[in-house]
Motif scaffolding. Structure first.
Motif, PDB file in Angstrom:
ATOM      1  N   LEU A 107      -7.320 -13.335  -7.271  1.00 25.41           N
ATOM      2  CA  LEU A 107      -6.189 -13.402  -6.348  1.00 25.41           C
ATOM      3  C   LEU A 107      -4.846 -13.234  -7.063  1.00 25.41           C
ATOM      4  CD1 LEU A 107      -5.214 -13.957  -3.398  1.00 25.41           C
ATOM      5  CD2 LEU A 107      -4.844 -16.291  -4.136  1.00 25.41           C
ATOM      6  N   GLU A 108      -4.597 -14.034  -8.075  1.00 28.78           N
ATOM      7  CA  GLU A 108      -3.287 -13.947  -8.751  1.00 28.78           C
ATOM      8  C   GLU A 108      -3.020 -12.548  -9.308  1.00 28.78           C
ATOM      9  OE1 GLU A 108      -1.112 -16.574 -10.833  1.00 28.78           O
ATOM     10  OE2 GLU A 108      -1.206 -18.027  -9.211  1.00 28.78           O
ATOM     11  N   PRO A 109      -3.958 -11.929 -10.050  1.00 27.51           N
ATOM     12  CA  PRO A 109      -3.670 -10.565 -10.539  1.00 27.51           C
ATOM     13  C   PRO A 109      -3.481  -9.553  -9.408  1.00 27.51           C
ATOM     14  CG  PRO A 109      -5.488 -11.527 -11.768  1.00 27.51           C
ATOM     15  CD  PRO A 109      -5.216 -12.453 -10.620  1.00 27.51           C
ATOM     16  N   ALA A 110      -4.275  -9.656  -8.353  1.00 27.43           N
ATOM     17  CA  ALA A 110      -4.153  -8.704  -7.247  1.00 27.43           C
ATOM     18  C   ALA A 110      -2.808  -8.841  -6.555  1.00 27.43           C
ATOM     19  CB  ALA A 110      -5.291  -8.905  -6.247  1.00 27.43           C
ATOM     20  N   VAL A 111      -2.398 -10.068  -6.322  1.00 26.01           N
ATOM     21  CA  VAL A 111      -1.125 -10.298  -5.648  1.00 26.01           C
ATOM     22  C   VAL A 111       0.045  -9.922  -6.558  1.00 26.01           C
ATOM     23  CG1 VAL A 111       0.357 -12.146  -4.757  1.00 26.01           C
ATOM     24  CG2 VAL A 111      -2.007 -11.964  -3.999  1.00 26.01           C
ATOM     25  N   THR A 112      -0.075 -10.197  -7.842  1.00 29.41           N
ATOM     26  CA  THR A 112       0.982  -9.811  -8.784  1.00 29.41           C
ATOM     27  C   THR A 112       1.158  -8.301  -8.796  1.00 29.41           C
ATOM     28  OG1 THR A 112       0.610 -11.764 -10.161  1.00 29.41           O
ATOM     29  CG2 THR A 112       1.702  -9.879 -11.202  1.00 29.41           C
ATOM     30  N   ASN A 113       0.059  -7.569  -8.839  1.00 27.73           N
ATOM     31  CA  ASN A 113       0.155  -6.101  -8.812  1.00 27.73           C
ATOM     32  C   ASN A 113       0.763  -5.600  -7.515  1.00 27.73           C
ATOM     33  OD1 ASN A 113      -0.855  -5.747 -11.374  1.00 27.73           O
ATOM     34  ND2 ASN A 113      -2.948  -5.367 -10.706  1.00 27.73           N
ATOM     35  N   LEU A 114       0.399  -6.241  -6.402  1.00 29.39           N
ATOM     36  CA  LEU A 114       0.969  -5.858  -5.111  1.00 29.39           C
ATOM     37  C   LEU A 114       2.473  -6.128  -5.108  1.00 29.39           C
ATOM     38  CD1 LEU A 114       0.536  -4.997  -2.124  1.00 29.39           C
ATOM     39  CD2 LEU A 114       0.213  -7.430  -1.614  1.00 29.39           C
ATOM     40  N   ARG A 173       2.459  -2.148  -8.417  1.00 35.68           N
ATOM     41  CA  ARG A 173       1.775  -1.441  -9.505  1.00 35.68           C
ATOM     42  C   ARG A 173       0.315  -1.185  -9.155  1.00 35.68           C
ATOM     43  NH1 ARG A 173       3.249  -5.132 -14.597  1.00 35.68           N
ATOM     44  NH2 ARG A 173       1.309  -6.041 -13.907  1.00 35.68           N
ATOM     45  N   GLN A 174      -0.006  -1.025  -7.909  1.00 32.69           N
ATOM     46  CA  GLN A 174      -1.399  -0.865  -7.528  1.00 32.69           C
ATOM     47  C   GLN A 174      -1.864   0.574  -7.709  1.00 32.69           C
ATOM     48  OE1 GLN A 174      -1.339  -2.409  -3.451  1.00 32.69           O
ATOM     49  NE2 GLN A 174      -2.802  -3.937  -4.151  1.00 32.69           N
ATOM     50  N   ASP A 175      -2.941   0.727  -8.485  1.00 38.77           N
ATOM     51  CA  ASP A 175      -3.622   2.012  -8.501  1.00 38.77           C
ATOM     52  C   ASP A 175      -4.769   1.919  -7.494  1.00 38.77           C
ATOM     53  OD1 ASP A 175      -5.734   0.614  -9.742  1.00 38.77           O
ATOM     54  OD2 ASP A 175      -5.212   1.356 -11.737  1.00 38.77           O
ATOM     55  N   LYS A 235      -6.038  -1.372  -5.344  1.00 40.03           N
ATOM     56  CA  LYS A 235      -6.040  -1.400  -3.876  1.00 40.03           C
ATOM     57  C   LYS A 235      -7.416  -1.775  -3.350  1.00 40.03           C
ATOM     58  CE  LYS A 235      -2.268   1.847  -3.373  1.00 40.03           C
ATOM     59  NZ  LYS A 235      -1.849   3.200  -3.101  1.00 40.03           N
ATOM     60  N   ALA A 236      -8.456  -1.234  -3.957  1.00 39.63           N
ATOM     61  CA  ALA A 236      -9.819  -1.570  -3.534  1.00 39.63           C
ATOM     62  C   ALA A 236     -10.121  -3.051  -3.793  1.00 39.63           C
ATOM     63  CB  ALA A 236     -10.831  -0.685  -4.259  1.00 39.63           C
ATOM     64  N   GLN A 237      -9.667  -3.567  -4.927  1.00 41.52           N
ATOM     65  CA  GLN A 237      -9.886  -4.983  -5.232  1.00 41.52           C
ATOM     66  C   GLN A 237      -9.135  -5.875  -4.245  1.00 41.52           C
ATOM     67  OE1 GLN A 237      -8.446  -6.420  -9.041  1.00 41.52           O
ATOM     68  NE2 GLN A 237      -9.993  -8.023  -9.068  1.00 41.52           N
ATOM     69  N   TYR A 238      -7.922  -5.488  -3.887  1.00 39.65           N
ATOM     70  CA  TYR A 238      -7.132  -6.250  -2.925  1.00 39.65           C
ATOM     71  C   TYR A 238      -7.814  -6.253  -1.555  1.00 39.65           C
ATOM     72  CZ  TYR A 238      -3.163  -7.752  -0.117  1.00 39.65           C
ATOM     73  OH  TYR A 238      -2.351  -8.423   0.766  1.00 39.65           O
ATOM     74  N   GLU A 239      -8.327  -5.110  -1.147  1.00 38.02           N
ATOM     75  CA  GLU A 239      -9.029  -5.030   0.142  1.00 38.02           C
ATOM     76  C   GLU A 239     -10.297  -5.871   0.126  1.00 38.02           C
ATOM     77  OE1 GLU A 239      -9.528  -0.840   0.802  1.00 38.02           O
ATOM     78  OE2 GLU A 239      -7.358  -0.537   1.031  1.00 38.02           O
ATOM     79  N   ALA A 240     -11.020  -5.880  -0.990  1.00 34.17           N
ATOM     80  CA  ALA A 240     -12.226  -6.701  -1.109  1.00 34.17           C
ATOM     81  C   ALA A 240     -11.863  -8.187  -1.078  1.00 34.17           C
ATOM     82  CB  ALA A 240     -12.974  -6.360  -2.398  1.00 34.17           C
TER      83      ALA A 240
END
Length: 195
Positions: free
Chosen positions: A106-113, A117-119, A123-128
């Protein structure tokens, strides 16, 4: 006596909440933190955190840092509060999983969002992540089912400060509303404002 090294309206606020939920005796040591994203603040010599951040918890000469570690430490130390399943409890594995998922996913996904900086993989990890959280909370009120836990505090604390970091699903708003209604949170926020 537990000492929470704390900066108001920061990640350490969630531990005021957890300590209030646990009914644990503690004291607050307010410290300044360096906020690298804004360039404000400075390292505080009173803060024992190795990176000058919060939260940091000191207990009998032992320093614990990192949110998942502090949550696990406190719920193991105060098992009677029921905020973290013990080793013999079948919910222990899911509890540890959610603590690690918070820190590692969660923290890395939200930080990238947040940093935009989402590749495609991000984006796929965030959706999952969204799908996993949403489907869990569509079936039950808390991450561990009917039992509120320190894992809920970690996840919900993100929503309290940055609701826009997760998609606009009613299930997240309902989860946030249930958590925000807890009396221990009101006590913690009163202390956060005074510290």
């Amino acid at each position: 006596m537990l000492t929470l090294f704390h900066a108001p309206r920061s990640r350490s606020t969630r531990f005021l909440w957890l300590l209030e939920e646990l009914g644990a005796p503690y004291r607050i040591e307010k410290v300044d933190i360096f906020r690298s994203t804004t360039g404000t603040g400075a390292p505080d010599p009173r803060n024992p955190h190795p990176h000058g951040q919060v939260p940091a918890l000191l207990n009998e000469g032992v320093l614990i840092t990192e949110s998942a570690a502090i949550a696990l430490y406190l719920t193991d130390k105060f098992p009677a509060a029921g905020l973290g399943p013990m080793i013999s409890d079948p919910h222990r594995g899911p509890y540890l999983t959610w603590l690690a998922y918070y820190a590692g996913v969660l923290e890395p996904a939200v930080t990238n969002l947040w940093k935009r900086r989402q590749d495609d993989q991000d984006k796929a990890q965030y959706e999952a992540l969204d799908a996993r959280l949403r489907t869990t909370l569509e079936k039950q009120p808390w991450l561990l089912g009917e039992q509120f836990s320190a894992a809920d505090i970690l996840f919900v604390s993100l929503l309290q400060f940055a609701r826009q970091m997760l998609p606009a699903h009613a299930v997240y708003d309902d989860w946030l509303a249930r958590a925000n209604a807890r009396p221990a949170l009101a006590r913690a926020l009163a202390k956060d404002d005074l510290s």
